[in-house]
Design a protein around this motif. Structure first.
Motif, PDB file in Angstrom:
ATOM      1  N   LEU A 174      25.496  15.551 -48.110  1.00 12.75           N
ATOM      2  CA  LEU A 174      25.267  14.215 -47.554  1.00 12.75           C
ATOM      3  C   LEU A 174      23.878  14.117 -46.927  1.00 12.75           C
ATOM      4  O   LEU A 174      23.198  13.083 -47.047  1.00 12.75           O
ATOM      5  N   SER A 178      21.072  11.442 -48.029  1.00 10.08           N
ATOM      6  CA  SER A 178      20.599  10.457 -47.063  1.00 10.08           C
ATOM      7  C   SER A 178      19.098  10.553 -46.833  1.00 10.08           C
ATOM      8  O   SER A 178      18.444   9.556 -46.518  1.00 10.08           O
ATOM      9  N   TYR A 231      16.864   8.069 -48.791  1.00  5.97           N
ATOM     10  CA  TYR A 231      16.899   6.628 -48.521  1.00  5.97           C
ATOM     11  C   TYR A 231      15.897   6.286 -47.430  1.00  5.97           C
ATOM     12  O   TYR A 231      16.205   6.248 -46.241  1.00  5.97           O
ATOM     13  N   LEU A 259      28.148   8.621 -45.577  1.00  6.36           N
ATOM     14  CA  LEU A 259      26.694   8.766 -45.461  1.00  6.36           C
ATOM     15  C   LEU A 259      26.196   8.179 -44.148  1.00  6.36           C
ATOM     16  O   LEU A 259      25.420   8.815 -43.427  1.00  6.36           O
ATOM     17  N   ALA A 260      26.642   6.952 -43.839  1.00  3.77           N
ATOM     18  CA  ALA A 260      26.203   6.297 -42.614  1.00  3.77           C
ATOM     19  C   ALA A 260      26.679   7.062 -41.385  1.00  3.77           C
ATOM     20  O   ALA A 260      25.964   7.158 -40.381  1.00  3.77           O
ATOM     21  N   ALA A 309      24.547  10.469 -41.264  1.00  6.84           N
ATOM     22  CA  ALA A 309      23.116  10.271 -41.043  1.00  6.84           C
ATOM     23  C   ALA A 309      22.820   9.879 -39.601  1.00  6.84           C
ATOM     24  O   ALA A 309      21.744  10.183 -39.071  1.00  6.84           O
ATOM     25  N   THR A 328      22.627   1.401 -38.660  1.00  2.00           N
ATOM     26  CA  THR A 328      22.966   0.895 -39.992  1.00  2.00           C
ATOM     27  C   THR A 328      23.668  -0.453 -39.895  1.00  2.00           C
ATOM     28  O   THR A 328      24.578  -0.628 -39.080  1.00  2.00           O
ATOM     29  N   TRP A 333      19.019   1.418 -41.938  1.00  2.00           N
ATOM     30  CA  TRP A 333      19.728   1.332 -43.211  1.00  2.00           C
ATOM     31  C   TRP A 333      20.464   0.002 -43.311  1.00  2.00           C
ATOM     32  O   TRP A 333      20.973  -0.520 -42.308  1.00  2.00           O
TER      33      TRP A 333
END
Length: 450
Positions: free
Chosen positions: A10, A14, A17, A40-41, A44, A48, A101
């Motif tokens: 992950l 990430s 991005y 992912l969010a 990370a 977001t 994000w």
């Protein structure tokens, strides 16, 4: 060890991005696009903005976390969004929370800035504006996208770049594409169970190669479903069905045609209903009669005609709206038109189709179909502004539970696919369902300055 490996994967993904980039994560139904995006969010830990167009905030959190939203994730569950509304919301969050994000879940549910054109042109326009927003506000945009059914034509069902809708027209706006594949979804007995492959395809941000997440969607419910899919004793399956439906009725009481449940209860019912569907589909696969196949053919053809007719009516209404004269600064195309097709169940007066196999399954059809329809979080089919019916392309939508030998000669239509794959209706349910609604709604969007 598994957790550490997943976290490393992950983190690698990430890191790609970066601000100003537009990225796609694509997959067919059931591959885990939403689960991956939320993980992912979460991992990370970057501020977001998560735009959840397909499920409400509470449902998203209960499905993909402990029910609590991490402080750095800001969820917007507005069902209908344009790029302009997303940009305005992101701009506000950029100022107040330094958003890095932006996750769109998912792309096909966004409203096009240029309606009444073909879907490829609409998607290209949406992605062009999302890319512009990413550059302007210096955020990384991660858009989830549904892949075309051409994935089913590949021998191993592994997606490729050409399975992305209208890639030739939209590719110029996209910086990175990752496609998802779960072998256990297609090959229960032979594949690696509960492993998600993240396939690298278009990698302008940097190539970390293909990645894997193990124990990706593992839960008690998933393990039970995998066991059910391999069972062959119909008597045992019938007993399991009776126990599952008894539990559904217990959780849902008082069963008076309406349920006053809180979100945890809804989550339990959602799991139980999913188990029920799996049991019924397995019983159908083992027992399927000629009469049931004929009934399926009839329902499939009737729903196809219904969808085509409703599309035509929506297009005619859209054309009439477009012919309205402009009034002052307001143009006629300010009117937005939405059409929805759904199964409609009347608990007090159920109009169910009786079949000789009713006793074989032993399901409480009335109560169960009411519970399933109450749990539905999305429409079977939605039409925006009279868009053309690109779903009726003469190819079969037989995926998941519909991909069985008894239906090989049938071109399964989209509505059947949606009811049995996206919603919690089993194939035996579908054969007994008779009443559907085609609803239209229209609203006006205009700006006024004073």
């Amino acid at each position: 060890m598994t957790i550490e490996k997943n976290q490393r994967a992950l983190a690698q993904l990430s890191a790609l991005y970066r601000p100003g980039t537009l990225n796609l994560i694509g997959g067919r139904t059931g591959m885990g696009k939403t689960t991956l995006a939320f993980q992912l969010a979460t991992e990370a830990q970057l501020p977001t903005a998560y735009f959840s167009l397909k499920m409400k905030r509470e449902q998203l959190l209960l499905r993909h976390s402990t029910g609590q939203c991490p402080g750095w994730i800001h969820i917007d569950d507005t069902a209908t969004l344009t790029v302009d509304s997303v940009r305005e919301r992101v701009r506000q969050l950029r100022e107040t929370h330094d958003i890095r994000w932006v996750i769109i879940d998912y792309l096909q549910l966004m409203v096009s800035p240029i309606p009444n054109t073909d879907r490829g042109t609409e998607l290209a326009a949406i992605l062009e504006e999302l890319k512009a927003m990413a550059v302007e506000l210096q955020v990384a945009v991660i858009a989830l996208t549904q892949l075309m059914r051409t994935v089913m034509l590949h021998d191993d069902y592994r997606p490729i770049l050409q399975d992305v809708h209208d890639w030739e027209r939209i590719g110029q706006w996209v910086d990175d594409v990752r496609l998802l594949h779960r072998d256990d979804y297609y090959n229960i007995r032979d594949g690696k169970r509960d492993t998600l492959e993240i396939l690298a395809t278009e990698c302008q941000n940097g190539d970390v190669g293909n990645l894997q997440l193990t124990c990706f969607m593992r839960s008690t419910a998933l393990n039970i479903i995998l066991i059910i899919r391999e069972m062959s004793d119909t008597d045992t399956l019938r007993k399991m069905l009776a126990a599952t439906e008894k539990e559904i009725l217990r959780v849902a009481k008082p069963f008076n045609g309406d349920l006053d449940w809180d979100t945890p209860t809804e989550e339990v019912l959602d799991r139980l209903v999913e188990e029920r569907v799996c049991i019924l589909n397995r019983m159908f696969e083992l027992h399927c009669t000629e009469a049931e196949v004929h009934r399926f053919e009839y329902v499939n053809e009737a729903l196809l005609k219904m969808m085509n007719r409703f599309h035509e009516e929506q297009q005619q209404l859209r054309q009439q709206l477009d012919m309205l004269p402009d009034i002052g600064e307001h143009s006629a195309n300010r009117f937005h038109l939405i059409g929805e097709i759904n199964y409609c169940h009347d608990y007090e007066d159920p109009k169910l189709f009786p079949m000789e196999e009713d006793a074989f399954y032993g399901s409480h059809w009335n109560e169960m179909l009411w519970a399933v329809s109450s749990l539905s979080r999305m429409d079977a089919h939605t039409i925006h502004n009279g868009e053309s019916n690109y779903l009726d392309d003469g190819q079969t939508w037989a995926e998941g539970p519909l991909r069985i030998p008894q239906f090989e000669h049938i071109c399964v239509c989209y509505l059947v696919h949606a009811l049995c794959t996206h919603l919690h209706y089993s194939i035996p349910d579908l054969l007994r369902m008779t009443t559907y609604t085609c609803e239209r709604s229209m609203w006006e969007m205009s700006k006024a300055e004073i």
